[in-house]
Design an enzyme around this catalytic site. Sequence first.
Site, PDB file in Angstrom:
ATOM      1  CG  ASN A 158       7.705   6.892  -8.510  1.00  0.00           C
ATOM      2  OD1 ASN A 158       7.932   6.487  -7.378  1.00  0.00           O
ATOM      3  ND2 ASN A 158       7.097   8.033  -8.743  1.00  0.00           N
ATOM      4  CD  GLU A 257       5.672  12.481   0.125  1.00  0.00           C
ATOM      5  OE1 GLU A 257       6.253  11.988  -0.863  1.00  0.00           O
ATOM      6  OE2 GLU A 257       6.237  13.206   0.951  1.00  0.00           O
ATOM      7  CB  CYS A 291       3.365  11.328  -7.632  1.00  0.00           C
ATOM      8  SG  CYS A 291       4.597  12.331  -6.785  1.00  0.00           S
ATOM      9  CD  GLU A 470       6.894  12.446   5.308  1.00  0.00           C
ATOM     10  OE1 GLU A 470       8.127  12.338   5.388  1.00  0.00           O
ATOM     11  OE2 GLU A 470       6.134  11.464   5.232  1.00  0.00           O
TER      12      GLU A 470
HETATM   13  P1  NAD Z   1       1.873   0.928  -4.723  1.00  0.00           P
HETATM   14  O1  NAD Z   1       0.895   1.574  -3.822  1.00  0.00           O
HETATM   15  O2  NAD Z   1       1.416  -0.192  -5.581  1.00  0.00           O
HETATM   16  O3  NAD Z   1       3.089   0.318  -3.875  1.00  0.00           O
HETATM   17  C1  NAD Z   1       3.851   1.114  -3.012  1.00  0.00           C
HETATM   18  C2  NAD Z   1       4.413   0.248  -1.906  1.00  0.00           C
HETATM   19  O4  NAD Z   1       3.359  -0.234  -1.087  1.00  0.00           O
HETATM   20  C3  NAD Z   1       5.172  -0.968  -2.403  1.00  0.00           C
HETATM   21  O5  NAD Z   1       6.311  -1.140  -1.584  1.00  0.00           O
HETATM   22  C4  NAD Z   1       4.170  -2.089  -2.188  1.00  0.00           C
HETATM   23  O6  NAD Z   1       4.759  -3.361  -2.005  1.00  0.00           O
HETATM   24  C5  NAD Z   1       3.499  -1.630  -0.910  1.00  0.00           C
HETATM   25  N1  NAD Z   1       2.152  -2.174  -0.680  1.00  0.00           N
HETATM   26  C6  NAD Z   1       1.222  -2.504  -1.607  1.00  0.00           C
HETATM   27  N2  NAD Z   1       0.101  -2.950  -0.985  1.00  0.00           N
HETATM   28  C7  NAD Z   1       0.333  -2.890   0.351  1.00  0.00           C
HETATM   29  C8  NAD Z   1      -0.429  -3.205   1.505  1.00  0.00           C
HETATM   30  N3  NAD Z   1      -1.696  -3.680   1.416  1.00  0.00           N
HETATM   31  N4  NAD Z   1       0.120  -3.025   2.718  1.00  0.00           N
HETATM   32  C9  NAD Z   1       1.386  -2.536   2.831  1.00  0.00           C
HETATM   33  N5  NAD Z   1       2.165  -2.241   1.779  1.00  0.00           N
HETATM   34  C10 NAD Z   1       1.644  -2.391   0.546  1.00  0.00           C
HETATM   35  O7  NAD Z   1       2.524   2.099  -5.560  1.00  0.00           O
HETATM   36  P2  NAD Z   1       3.594   1.975  -6.740  1.00  0.00           P
HETATM   37  O8  NAD Z   1       2.888   1.333  -7.888  1.00  0.00           O
HETATM   38  O9  NAD Z   1       4.834   1.365  -6.204  1.00  0.00           O
HETATM   39  O10 NAD Z   1       3.897   3.510  -7.069  1.00  0.00           O
HETATM   40  C11 NAD Z   1       3.162   4.271  -7.977  1.00  0.00           C
HETATM   41  C12 NAD Z   1       2.122   5.106  -7.255  1.00  0.00           C
HETATM   42  O11 NAD Z   1       2.761   5.871  -6.247  1.00  0.00           O
HETATM   43  C13 NAD Z   1       1.431   6.105  -8.146  1.00  0.00           C
HETATM   44  O12 NAD Z   1       0.081   6.156  -7.793  1.00  0.00           O
HETATM   45  C14 NAD Z   1       2.103   7.424  -7.785  1.00  0.00           C
HETATM   46  O13 NAD Z   1       1.353   8.571  -8.033  1.00  0.00           O
HETATM   47  C15 NAD Z   1       2.344   7.228  -6.337  1.00  0.00           C
HETATM   48  N6  NAD Z   1       3.431   8.110  -5.869  1.00  0.00           N
HETATM   49  C16 NAD Z   1       3.115   9.226  -5.166  1.00  0.00           C
HETATM   50  C17 NAD Z   1       4.124  10.098  -4.738  1.00  0.00           C
HETATM   51  C18 NAD Z   1       3.826  11.371  -3.986  1.00  0.00           C
HETATM   52  O14 NAD Z   1       4.766  12.003  -3.510  1.00  0.00           O
HETATM   53  N7  NAD Z   1       2.586  11.795  -3.874  1.00  0.00           N
HETATM   54  C19 NAD Z   1       5.440   9.793  -5.020  1.00  0.00           C
HETATM   55  C20 NAD Z   1       5.724   8.632  -5.750  1.00  0.00           C
HETATM   56  C21 NAD Z   1       4.703   7.790  -6.159  1.00  0.00           C
HETATM   57  O1  6OD Z   2      10.807  15.744  -4.562  1.00  0.00           O
HETATM   58  C1  6OD Z   2      10.254  15.225  -3.594  1.00  0.00           C
HETATM   59  O2  6OD Z   2      10.566  15.494  -2.416  1.00  0.00           O
HETATM   60  C2  6OD Z   2       9.183  14.237  -3.785  1.00  0.00           C
HETATM   61  N1  6OD Z   2       8.616  13.753  -2.679  1.00  0.00           N
HETATM   62  C3  6OD Z   2       8.831  13.864  -5.030  1.00  0.00           C
HETATM   63  C4  6OD Z   2       7.803  12.944  -5.313  1.00  0.00           C
HETATM   64  C5  6OD Z   2       7.693  12.458  -6.554  1.00  0.00           C
HETATM   65  C6  6OD Z   2       6.682  11.512  -6.901  1.00  0.00           C
HETATM   66  O3  6OD Z   2       6.830  10.598  -7.664  1.00  0.00           O
END
Ligand code: NAD
Ligand code: 6OD
Length: 495
Positions: A158, A257, A291, A470
């Site tokens: 994202n 995260e 997120c 972090e």
């Molecule tokens: P995802 O979990 O599908 O994938 C993230 C990464 O993990 C990718 O590189 C993927 O290839 C890898 N991955 C998937 N399965 C794996 C496994 N079994 N072992 C190792 N690696 C694996 O997430 P996404 O769809 O790319 O991103 C969207 C999600 O991320 C949403 O739920 C969003 O809320 C969350 N997100 C959270 C934050 C935060 O700061 N809290 C920030 C950004 C995104």
């Molecule tokens: O702004 C940041 O440092 C951060 N970790 C944002 C996360 C966004 C989630 O999609």
Amino acid sequence: MSSLPFIPSIVDGANLEETGRATFDAIDPATGLVTARAVEANGADIDHAVAAAKRAVAGSWGRSTATERVAMLRRIAAGIRARAAAFVAAEVLDTGKPVALASALDIPRGAANFDIYADLLAAEHEEVWRDERADGTRALHYSHRRPIGVVAVVCPWNLPFLLMTWKVAPALACGNAVIVKPSEETPRTAALLAEVMRDAGLPDGVYQVVQGFGPGSAGELLTSHPGVDAITFTGESRTGEAIMRAAASGLRPVSFELGGKNAAIIFADADLDAAIKGTARSVMLNSGQICLCTERILVQRSVYDRFVEGLAAEMRSWKAGDPHDPATQLGPLISAGHRDKVMGYAAAAIRDGGAALVGGGIPNLQAPWSGGFYMEPTLWTGLADDAACVREEVFGPVCAVTPFDSEEEAVARANASEYGLCAAIWTRDVGRAHRVAAAVDAGMVWINTWYLRDLRTPFGGTKRSGIGREGGRHSFDFYSEIKTIALRLDDTSSR
Ligand code: NAD
Ligand code: 6OD
């Protein structure tokens, strides 16, 4: 023969050849067209990357001084700024996000991530305690940080560059080697950063990129590799569970995260215009694929109708389409599969008794954007708190709005979630703002604003939204081992 460009994996200073390796499509979400093929790292490549990273940590990089690393981080930040246009173009092609957003947020923040950790590392000092005892014992106890070793950095699609550099910068500040696994949806900017790292003079093996998927591919191979010393991950909560199982073998530390289902609470005394604009932005920025985006809105009953009318108008006003047009505000969702998922939630909202006051469908755009994965911003009313769209993270430009009567009710309903990433509170009552911020179970709370970041502050979530914090100096606690040394100062020869 395909004439598409290849996006490399980078191991031990070299771009991996596509010959003899699997490749996968990089698709432009704004058109649905294949724009490149990425070179997937296999098991032998991951072994090679881990061995190169270990050599780098044992070598000159692991022994580098903080002053040398501060200078390196500053060169990397400058290198990103010098190639900002290329990074923006790569991020827009991978994600379909508007060029205005990539230029204002993702790429400058990527450079700022290196600058802030240069600043923090330069200011870092060691803890020292003077120990003086009645029996004459005198000592100094001091602690200092050393690198943890090889860090796996597993990233989502994202905010690919922003979130990846947010972890790479502190990991390098602490003297580690990183192996980055970008999302399979967004392989470009991690590969481009390797060029900046080379130009900055970072030794081979300190920053490596392994392209591929999660299960059965580079993600799983990397996180289950016994040579990886720590894993930092941003992505879905369920993926976090899988990675945590992999990390259990060898008891490797994790920093997570994860997802969110964030609430905005709008009180009757709020500046309603600001609350409407701010909340609309928190729903639609990056097409709702952050997120931190708001997916649940609670509005005090006396201003509910006015707020909903204003929010609906604001949501209808955002311009969707060509991401290369500086006036575009709304890009597509990341993939056809993700749009199907979000549209599935839109159908569920209606089945669950809700109504789409705004959107709910696919916008009518001209070619080539008609081939992209766009979705209308969508505002649901009439959904109960136990509806799937109100409980589960949807990750699109969507939100459910409902009225509340009392502060206690608003807090209880905001907290009735398995997630706890962030919340936004809109009120002019300072006492209430502090009370509600304290009562909300989330890692971050914004008052009369949203996603206003100071990079020195801790960042992370409670419950299913993450493990650890972090940000700022808190990142150093994850990316380093602290060693405590006691130095006896009194004359021990006669004792
Ligand atoms: P995802 O979990 O599908 O994938 C993230 C990464 O993990 C990718 O590189 C993927 O290839 C890898 N991955 C998937 N399965 C794996 C496994 N079994 N072992 C190792 N690696 C694996 O997430 P996404 O769809 O790319 O991103 C969207 C999600 O991320 C949403 O739920 C969003 O809320 C969350 N997100 C959270 C934050 C935060 O700061 N809290 C920030 C950004 C995104
Ligand atoms: O702004 C940041 O440092 C951060 N970790 C944002 C996360 C966004 C989630 O999609």
